[in-house]
Design an enzyme around this catalytic site. Structure first.
Site, PDB file in Angstrom:
ATOM      1  N   PHE A 134       0.884  -1.096   0.171  1.00  0.00           N
ATOM      2  CA  PHE A 134      -0.041  -0.091   0.015  1.00  0.00           C
ATOM      3  C   PHE A 134       0.637   1.298  -0.079  1.00  0.00           C
ATOM      4  O   PHE A 134       1.741   1.699   0.874  1.00  0.00           O
ATOM      5  CB  PHE A 134      -0.795  -0.004   1.069  1.00  0.00           C
ATOM      6  CG  PHE A 134      -2.268   0.837   1.198  1.00  0.00           C
ATOM      7  CD1 PHE A 134      -3.101   0.510   0.608  1.00  0.00           C
ATOM      8  CD2 PHE A 134      -2.019   1.908   2.126  1.00  0.00           C
ATOM      9  CE1 PHE A 134      -4.390   1.294   0.704  1.00  0.00           C
ATOM     10  CE2 PHE A 134      -3.113   2.924   1.804  1.00  0.00           C
ATOM     11  CZ  PHE A 134      -4.390   2.610   1.500  1.00  0.00           C
ATOM     12  N   LEU A 136       0.964   4.860   0.163  1.00  0.00           N
ATOM     13  CA  LEU A 136       0.413   6.535   0.299  1.00  0.00           C
ATOM     14  C   LEU A 136       1.497   7.294   1.076  1.00  0.00           C
ATOM     15  O   LEU A 136       1.630   8.472   0.508  1.00  0.00           O
ATOM     16  CB  LEU A 136      -0.542   6.191   1.555  1.00  0.00           C
ATOM     17  CG  LEU A 136      -1.385   7.436   2.226  1.00  0.00           C
ATOM     18  CD1 LEU A 136      -2.440   7.957   1.002  1.00  0.00           C
ATOM     19  CD2 LEU A 136      -2.255   6.897   3.273  1.00  0.00           C
ATOM     20  N   GLU A 138       4.805   9.455   1.568  1.00  0.00           N
ATOM     21  CA  GLU A 138       5.839  10.020   1.066  1.00  0.00           C
ATOM     22  C   GLU A 138       6.799  10.791   1.957  1.00  0.00           C
ATOM     23  O   GLU A 138       6.381  11.301   3.021  1.00  0.00           O
ATOM     24  CB  GLU A 138       5.264  10.983  -0.142  1.00  0.00           C
ATOM     25  CG  GLU A 138       4.440  10.343  -1.132  1.00  0.00           C
ATOM     26  CD  GLU A 138       3.949  11.500  -2.159  1.00  0.00           C
ATOM     27  OE1 GLU A 138       4.523  12.470  -2.383  1.00  0.00           O
ATOM     28  OE2 GLU A 138       3.003  10.724  -3.037  1.00  0.00           O
ATOM     29  N   PRO A 139       8.201  11.017   1.525  1.00  0.00           N
ATOM     30  CA  PRO A 139       9.231  11.445   2.281  1.00  0.00           C
ATOM     31  C   PRO A 139       8.548  12.924   2.975  1.00  0.00           C
ATOM     32  O   PRO A 139       8.787  13.365   4.111  1.00  0.00           O
ATOM     33  CB  PRO A 139      10.387  11.854   1.258  1.00  0.00           C
ATOM     34  CG  PRO A 139      10.180  10.667   0.318  1.00  0.00           C
ATOM     35  CD  PRO A 139       8.720  10.546   0.171  1.00  0.00           C
ATOM     36  N   GLY A 142       3.347  12.399   5.354  1.00  0.00           N
ATOM     37  CA  GLY A 142       3.210  11.361   5.919  1.00  0.00           C
ATOM     38  C   GLY A 142       1.749  11.548   6.896  1.00  0.00           C
ATOM     39  O   GLY A 142       0.677  11.170   6.180  1.00  0.00           O
ATOM     40  N   ARG A 283       9.451 -16.744  39.294  1.00  0.00           N
ATOM     41  CA  ARG A 283      10.486 -16.229  40.468  1.00  0.00           C
ATOM     42  C   ARG A 283       9.769 -16.705  41.648  1.00  0.00           C
ATOM     43  O   ARG A 283      10.264 -17.017  42.708  1.00  0.00           O
ATOM     44  CB  ARG A 283      10.304 -14.715  40.386  1.00  0.00           C
ATOM     45  CG  ARG A 283      11.485 -14.257  39.356  1.00  0.00           C
ATOM     46  CD  ARG A 283      11.253 -12.743  39.447  1.00  0.00           C
ATOM     47  NE  ARG A 283      12.273 -12.288  38.051  1.00  0.00           N
ATOM     48  CZ  ARG A 283      12.271 -10.822  37.731  1.00  0.00           C
ATOM     49  NH1 ARG A 283      11.572 -10.167  38.651  1.00  0.00           N
ATOM     50  NH2 ARG A 283      13.080 -10.400  36.885  1.00  0.00           N
ATOM     51  N   GLY A 355      12.936  -6.247  34.918  1.00  0.00           N
ATOM     52  CA  GLY A 355      14.395  -6.192  34.837  1.00  0.00           C
ATOM     53  C   GLY A 355      15.185  -6.814  33.561  1.00  0.00           C
ATOM     54  O   GLY A 355      14.600  -6.742  32.717  1.00  0.00           O
ATOM     55  N   GLU A 379      -0.161   3.468   9.942  1.00  0.00           N
ATOM     56  CA  GLU A 379      -1.654   3.862   9.767  1.00  0.00           C
ATOM     57  C   GLU A 379      -2.178   5.123  10.354  1.00  0.00           C
ATOM     58  O   GLU A 379      -3.408   5.043  10.866  1.00  0.00           O
ATOM     59  CB  GLU A 379      -2.395   2.363   9.798  1.00  0.00           C
ATOM     60  CG  GLU A 379      -1.886   1.499   8.698  1.00  0.00           C
ATOM     61  CD  GLU A 379      -2.887   0.304   8.335  1.00  0.00           C
ATOM     62  OE1 GLU A 379      -4.312   0.457   8.562  1.00  0.00           O
ATOM     63  OE2 GLU A 379      -2.700  -0.526   7.756  1.00  0.00           O
TER      64      GLU A 379
END
Ligand SMILES: Cc1cc2nc3c(=O)[nH]c(=O)nc-3n(C[C@H](O)[C@H](O)[C@H](O)COP(=O)(O)OP(=O)(O)OC[C@H]3O[C@@H](n4cnc5c(N)ncnc54)[C@H](O)[C@@H]3O)c2cc1C
Length: 395
Positions: A134, A136, A138-139, A142, A283, A355, A379
């Site tokens: 898909f 949609l 572009e640089p 967005g 644990r 941790g 999206e």
């Protein structure tokens, strides 16, 4: 390698789901069961797309799961597809995101495609012979899709496309692409602006190129890359929907795609919670004398479970609304926002709680942490979802 017990959150007896929907869940589980932990870790580490797994998944009917029979559809629905996505995300099945995008690409062909387009692309997509992507973003476009610069103009019997799309999931491996481009000059003479329009572009069309490939923090193994149109020749009959209505095509797909992301995020949240519970129980059983000390973390686990169930409820409400024919983009936004934020919160808190154990790749927790971060972005970022939900309130 460490194998942990994953919860079966949606039990076989759950009255919310039909036997058919639970049947798809069972198939998804059986598919995921065949993968080893090594398979799952390798696609992430090597950033390699498993086309073989994608094709196998299509043999199971997953490649066209929510679509009615006719053009190869499997006859399922979006609730079933959500159950599959939740299951795959919980266990980090390496093809999950490409499968989601593959469905996203067939959706507009079912809805806006001509009979010729349906016959050409849908059966091959269902069989896994054609993978969809898909295009949609572009640089420089967005969140603001109105800023799309990729251009298209008609020249004889084809359109000529120029421009670059970026962060395209499955981009380097796909066979066909749903592409939004700005038709600026239909006749090649007048300069008339027609607007953003959708096209179906095949990988073999002249002038189509694969650009930079991305080695990202999360969502690795999905052949994510730039795609470049360099005087790319797209036959006239590959225009999808009406001229100038490309954003309508994109938004109608995203309304469903966001529910798919919500289901994936619910799975990530569940996977992260499962990992935390697994280590915690271990644990406690190994250090009974420290039972009191561990008890202080119990409320946090309880909170995670409640938040997750809230995300799940919103997700399946949104999926159900698609299946009822009342697909609601606002509900989809809320589900995507709640589920991805919840997955990120649970993964973050679970790592803090465990941790150094939390960073053990075998637990898949650090992988979920990285993928959930990406889920908050693609999206439509979660900041944008909040804005859309507010605008819906105020309209
Ligand atoms: C893993 C991954 C896979 C992807 N796959 C695809 C794909 O298959 N196809 C595709 O087309 N795209 C894809 N994308 C692109 C994705 O949809 C965009 O990254 C997303 O829409 C955001 O655009 P952007 O990255 O340009 O951020 P920008 O739009 O530049 O936003 C940057 C920041 O500013 C915030 N912001 C922007 N505008 C506003 C505003 N008006 N109000 C408040 N905050 C704002 C954003 O929320 C964000 O935090 C993918 C992205 C990722 C990370």
């Amino acid at each position: 390698m460490l194998q942990i017990t994953r919860s079966e959150q949606v039990s076989g007896a759950n009255p919310l789901y039909t036997p058919e929907q639970l049947g798809w869940l069972k198939k998804a589980r059986a598919f995921a069961d065949k993968l080893t932990l090594e398979d799952i870790l390798a696609s992430d580490k090597e950033n390699a797309f498993r086309r073989d797994l994608f094709e196998l998944s299509c043999q199971e009917g997953f490649g066209a799961l929510p679509f009615k029979a006719g053009f190869g559809g499997s006859g399922g629905d979006y609730v079933s597809f959500s159950l599959l996505n939740e299951e795959f995300a919980k266990r980090c099945v390496p093809i999950m995101s490409s499968l989601g995008v593959h469905i996203l690409c067939q959706e507009p062909i079912y809805r806006f495609g001509t009979d010729a387009q349906k016959s050409r692309y849908l059966p091959l997509a269902a069989q896994g012979k054609y993978l969809g992507a898909f295009g949609l973003t572009e640089p420089a476009a967005g969140s603001d899709t109105a800023a799309i610069e990729t251009s298209a103009h008609l020249k004889g019997d084809h359109y000529v496309l120029n421009g670059t799309k970026t962060f395209i999931t499955s981009g380097a491996s796909a066979d066909f692409y749903i592409v939004m481009a700005r038709v600026t000059d239909l006749a090649g003479e007048t300069g008339e602006a027609i607007g953003i329009t959708s096209f179906i572009v095949e990988r073999d069309f002249p002038g189509f190129e694969i650009g930079q490939k991305f080695d990202m923090l999360g969502m690795r193994g999905y052949a994510t890359c730039e795609i470049v149109f360099n005087d790319c020749h797209v036959p006239k009959e590959n225009l999808l929907g009406n001229l100038g209505e490309g954003r309508k095509v994109a938004l109608s797909s995203l309304a469903k795609g966001r529910v798919t992301i919500a289901a994936q995020a619910t799975g990530w949240g569940q996977g992260a919670l499962d990992a935390a519970v697994h280590v915690f129980k271990k644990r406690i059983s190994e250090n009974r004398s420290r039972r009191q000390e561990y008890a202080q973390f119990e409320p946090l686990l309880g909170k995670m479970q409640v938040e997750l169930e809230a995300a799940r409820a919103l997700t399946y409400q949104a999926a159900f609304s698609i299946d009822c024919g009342t697909s609601d983009i606002n509900l989809a936004s809320m589900a995507k926002l709640k589920a991805t934020d919840t997955a990120m919160d649970i993964a973050t808190q679970a790592i803090s709680l465990l941790g150094e154990d939390g960073l053990n790749p075998d637990l898949l927790l650090e992988r979920i942490f990285r993928d959930a971060k990406a889920g908050q972005i693609y999206e439509g970022t979660n900041q944008i979802q909040r804005m859309l939900i507010a605008r819906n309130l105020l309209k």
